[in-house]
Scaffold this motif. Structure first.
Motif, PDB file in Angstrom:
ATOM      1  N   ALA A  78      33.439  41.894   1.867  1.00 25.23           N
ATOM      2  CA  ALA A  78      34.336  41.038   2.314  1.00 25.23           C
ATOM      3  C   ALA A  78      34.334  39.548   1.679  1.00 25.23           C
ATOM      4  O   ALA A  78      33.123  39.135   1.663  1.00 25.23           O
ATOM      5  CB  ALA A  78      34.364  40.878   3.893  1.00 25.23           C
ATOM      6  N   VAL A  79      35.539  39.072   1.413  1.00 26.62           N
ATOM      7  CA  VAL A  79      35.553  37.770   0.568  1.00 26.62           C
ATOM      8  C   VAL A  79      36.128  36.723   1.674  1.00 26.62           C
ATOM      9  O   VAL A  79      37.266  37.075   1.754  1.00 26.62           O
ATOM     10  CB  VAL A  79      36.171  37.787  -0.537  1.00 26.62           C
ATOM     11  CG1 VAL A  79      36.117  36.253  -1.196  1.00 26.62           C
ATOM     12  CG2 VAL A  79      34.987  38.567  -1.596  1.00 26.62           C
ATOM     13  N   ASN A  80      35.639  35.523   2.161  1.00 32.17           N
ATOM     14  CA  ASN A  80      36.522  34.527   2.668  1.00 32.17           C
ATOM     15  C   ASN A  80      36.901  33.533   1.569  1.00 32.17           C
ATOM     16  O   ASN A  80      36.073  32.874   1.095  1.00 32.17           O
ATOM     17  CB  ASN A  80      35.415  33.865   3.689  1.00 32.17           C
ATOM     18  CG  ASN A  80      36.232  32.575   4.477  1.00 32.17           C
ATOM     19  OD1 ASN A  80      36.936  31.981   3.886  1.00 32.17           O
ATOM     20  ND2 ASN A  80      35.851  32.614   5.674  1.00 32.17           N
ATOM     21  N   VAL A  81      38.381  33.697   1.444  1.00 26.77           N
ATOM     22  CA  VAL A  81      39.067  32.897   0.301  1.00 26.77           C
ATOM     23  C   VAL A  81      38.847  31.444   0.582  1.00 26.77           C
ATOM     24  O   VAL A  81      38.503  30.759  -0.236  1.00 26.77           O
ATOM     25  CB  VAL A  81      40.534  33.444   0.195  1.00 26.77           C
ATOM     26  CG1 VAL A  81      40.935  32.511  -0.729  1.00 26.77           C
ATOM     27  CG2 VAL A  81      40.408  34.813  -0.224  1.00 26.77           C
ATOM     28  N   ASP A  82      38.675  30.943   1.848  1.00 24.47           N
ATOM     29  CA  ASP A  82      38.857  29.774   2.153  1.00 24.47           C
ATOM     30  C   ASP A  82      37.197  29.092   1.840  1.00 24.47           C
ATOM     31  O   ASP A  82      37.117  28.270   1.205  1.00 24.47           O
ATOM     32  CB  ASP A  82      39.276  29.285   3.493  1.00 24.47           C
ATOM     33  CG  ASP A  82      40.415  29.133   4.040  1.00 24.47           C
ATOM     34  OD1 ASP A  82      41.233  29.075   2.908  1.00 24.47           O
ATOM     35  OD2 ASP A  82      40.919  29.459   4.847  1.00 24.47           O
ATOM     36  N   ARG A  83      36.251  30.032   1.981  1.00 20.94           N
ATOM     37  CA  ARG A  83      34.924  29.452   2.019  1.00 20.94           C
ATOM     38  C   ARG A  83      34.627  29.431   0.354  1.00 20.94           C
ATOM     39  O   ARG A  83      34.162  28.586  -0.200  1.00 20.94           O
ATOM     40  CB  ARG A  83      33.932  30.348   2.639  1.00 20.94           C
ATOM     41  CG  ARG A  83      32.665  29.791   2.664  1.00 20.94           C
ATOM     42  CD  ARG A  83      31.727  30.655   3.414  1.00 20.94           C
ATOM     43  NE  ARG A  83      30.589  30.373   3.246  1.00 20.94           N
ATOM     44  CZ  ARG A  83      29.235  31.144   3.514  1.00 20.94           C
ATOM     45  NH1 ARG A  83      29.607  32.251   4.426  1.00 20.94           N
ATOM     46  NH2 ARG A  83      27.944  30.823   3.384  1.00 20.94           N
TER      47      ARG A  83
END
Length: 82
Positions: A30-35
């Motif tokens: 999973a990738v947190n785009v904002d982070r």
């Protein structure tokens, strides 16, 4: 019609980010785009995982995003310029 591609208006293309996120999801990560855009250490870890993938498209998009985010080429210290 004068519609513009979203990446023409953004320094880091929205479509490239979303493609990257879904390709990483397919890899089980999973990738947190904002982070990803704000945390260089997190981005480095995520891009390293992408670089280790067998998916050539994922590796290419990761390389492009790394450059757009000003992180330099894979394996370079954060902020390095090629």
């Amino acid at each position: 019609m004068n519609a513009r591609h979203p990446s023409e208006d953004e320094s880091v293309g929205l479509l490239a980010l979303i493609d990257f996120k879904w390709l990483m999801t397919a890899e089980g990560l999973a990738v947190n785009v904002d982070r990803l855009r704000q945390d260089a250490a997190y981005a480095q870890t995520v891009f390293d995982a992408a670089d280790a993938s067998g998916n050539a498209v994922l590796r290419r998009i990761a390389r492009e995003l790394r450059e757009r985010l000003g992180m330099g080429p894979a394996g370079a210290p954060s902020g390095a310029v090629a």
